[in-house]
Design a protein around this motif. Structure first.
Motif, PDB file in Angstrom:
ATOM      1  N   ARG A 200       0.823  -1.214   0.000  1.00 15.71           N
ATOM      2  CA  ARG A 200       0.000   0.000   0.000  1.00 15.71           C
ATOM      3  C   ARG A 200       0.856   1.263   0.000  1.00 15.71           C
ATOM      4  N   HIS A 201       2.113   1.109  -0.368  1.00 15.54           N
ATOM      5  CA  HIS A 201       2.993   2.263  -0.451  1.00 15.54           C
ATOM      6  C   HIS A 201       2.425   3.267  -1.443  1.00 15.54           C
ATOM      7  N   GLN A 202       2.523   4.539  -1.105  1.00 14.66           N
ATOM      8  CA  GLN A 202       1.876   5.571  -1.904  1.00 14.66           C
ATOM      9  C   GLN A 202       2.375   5.587  -3.350  1.00 14.66           C
ATOM     10  N   HIS A 203       3.628   5.177  -3.573  1.00 15.55           N
ATOM     11  CA  HIS A 203       4.157   5.175  -4.931  1.00 15.55           C
ATOM     12  C   HIS A 203       3.569   4.053  -5.779  1.00 15.55           C
ATOM     13  N   ALA A 204       3.003   3.027  -5.127  1.00 18.61           N
ATOM     14  CA  ALA A 204       2.491   1.873  -5.868  1.00 18.61           C
ATOM     15  C   ALA A 204       0.985   1.936  -6.094  1.00 18.61           C
TER      16      ALA A 204
ATOM     17  N   ARG B 178      -0.996   1.001  -9.741  1.00 19.05           N
ATOM     18  CA  ARG B 178      -1.806  -0.221  -9.693  1.00 19.05           C
ATOM     19  C   ARG B 178      -3.247   0.067 -10.092  1.00 19.05           C
ATOM     20  N   GLN B 179      -3.783   1.199  -9.633  1.00 22.09           N
ATOM     21  CA  GLN B 179      -5.147   1.567 -10.001  1.00 22.09           C
ATOM     22  C   GLN B 179      -5.254   1.862 -11.492  1.00 22.09           C
TER      23      GLN B 179
ATOM     24  N   TYR C 296      -4.968 -11.077 -10.245  1.00 18.54           N
ATOM     25  CA  TYR C 296      -3.653 -10.854 -10.855  1.00 18.54           C
ATOM     26  C   TYR C 296      -2.871  -9.798 -10.091  1.00 18.54           C
ATOM     27  N   PHE C 297      -3.554  -8.758  -9.629  1.00 20.30           N
ATOM     28  CA  PHE C 297      -2.875  -7.672  -8.914  1.00 20.30           C
ATOM     29  C   PHE C 297      -2.908  -7.925  -7.409  1.00 20.30           C
ATOM     30  N   GLY C 298      -2.173  -8.929  -6.976  1.00 18.71           N
ATOM     31  CA  GLY C 298      -1.986  -9.172  -5.555  1.00 18.71           C
ATOM     32  C   GLY C 298      -3.100  -9.916  -4.876  1.00 18.71           C
TER      33      GLY C 298
END
Length: 372
Positions: A305-309, A313-314, A334-336
């Motif tokens: 949940r790091h702000q850079h990711a 991801r969205q 697929y995304f985690g």
């Protein structure tokens, strides 16, 4: 002198890794390298982990970084994808000797310019050179997905490895095929890889898949019938762990809505839809978005949940929803291993931003055009 090493946490990434016959050798190799670093011993050997998607390569490499940083405060570590390295190498190439000898920067100020900028070199170039230099000097370096490296970047990466090897600094590599199958890369680079410790993570057997699912279910204190464990293990696509983790995450959501134990009729109904393994279209979207935001592919696909990711991801979820025919559940898997509600929320967030951010609209349209 570094502070004394602290004890590893019982709940860190390596401790949570499910050890199975297919990954035991890789886990032992990682543990050995961690102990070597903690005891102050230098390593001149590359460690190469290779195996298919979802076999645990990134989990082990990230766990090693976490454990080393936990036990050696002040240690310097770097982790990046092969695609990120290639980008840095290309950006830092003009006027740079990084990769062949100690980097030297031309720090002559342009005539009449007192701002401290470098003559003939852009800030982006200098940033890339400084970043490349950090890869040479850090205590531990992890480079992932070597199969995505192009031949033109092979020489500089080989030089980087030689530099680190001569100074006894650790390098961990991950790739899908083994070094001998990376025929598009230079023989010099693949021979460096083959000369290290090469460990194969095998696809999970049916028995190991059931064991993994059972351990995850027990760790989350979910109550399911034995038939559910067998069904998830047998029906998750591919030999990796990602679709299994996605299914267990969905079980956790179901457990909030239905009384225990969860049985097979409920799980095999429309409430649970197993996510896909790494499908080519989803992987292509995720890879392009990771490249756009200059992030490792693994971070975009992770549960971090790091702000850079979060934003990249969205964006990837939104593009997957717009471009592909995959369901919300499959995209989330697929995304985690996320649930359908998370994907729907991401899509709505992107739609809201598209209404007000002109620059964002241009970027999304460009990506859609490229990926469609």
């Amino acid at each position: 002198m570094r502070p004394p090493a602290s004890s590893p946490s019982a709940d860190d990434t390596l401790a949570r890794f499910v050890r199975l016959p297919e990954n035991r050798s890789a886990w032992l190799a990682i543990q050995r390298e961690v102990r070597r670093m903690v005891r102050g011993r230098r390593s001149s050997r590359l460690l190469c982990l290779h195996g298919g998607p979802g076999t645990g390569k990134t989990h082990l490499a990230s766990g090693m970084l976490e454990r080393v940083m936990q036990q050696l405060p002040g240690v310097s570590v770097r982790q990046l994808s092969a695609a990120d390295y290639e980008r840095l190498s290309a950006e830092g190439r003009p006027g740079s000797t990084i990769g062949t000898s100690q980097a030297s920067f031309r720090m002559e100020e342009s005539a009449g310019d007192s701002s401290g900028t470098v003559a003939g070199e852009s800030p982006d170039l200098l940033d890339a050179q400084i970043e490349l230099e950090s890869l040479r000097d850090c205590d531990l370096l992890v480079v992932e997905d070597l199969q995505h490296l192009s031949d033109r970047a092979s020489a500089s990466l080989s030089n980087l490895f030689d530099h680190r090897q001569s100074r006894g600094r650790g390098v961990v590599l991950t790739c899908s095929p083994g070094p001998g199958l990376l025929t598009h890369l230079s023989r010099r680079l693949t021979s460096r890889m083959a000369g290290g410790l090469v460990v194969h993570l095998e696809p999970l057997s049916p028995r190991s898949r059931r064991r993994m699912v059972r351990q995850w279910i027990e760790s989350r204190r979910l109550h399911v019938t034995p038939a559910v464990i067998h069904w998830i293990a047998d029906h998750g696509q591919g030999g990796g762990a990602r679709p299994l983790l996605g299914a267990v995450n969905q079980l956790e959501q179901l457990a909030r809505l239905h009384p225990p134990p969860l049985d097979l009729p409920l799980v095999t109904g429309p409430a649970l839809n197993l996510p896909l393994e790494s499908g080519s279209d989803l992987e292509r979207i995720a890879f392009r978005v990771a490249e756009q935001y200059r992030l490792p592919l693994a971070l975009v696909r992770s549960r971090s949940r790091h702000q850079h990711a979060v934003l990249p991801r969205q964006v990837a979820m939104y593009l997957a929803r717009q471009i592909t025919n995959h369901s919300l559940v499959q995209i989330g898997g697929y995304f985690g291993g996320r649930d359908h509600a998370t994907v729907l929320h991401a899509c709505r967030k992107m739609e809201q931003r598209l209404e007000t951010d002109v620059g964002f609209v241009a970027m999304i349209r460009s990506l859609q055009s490229e990926l469609s």
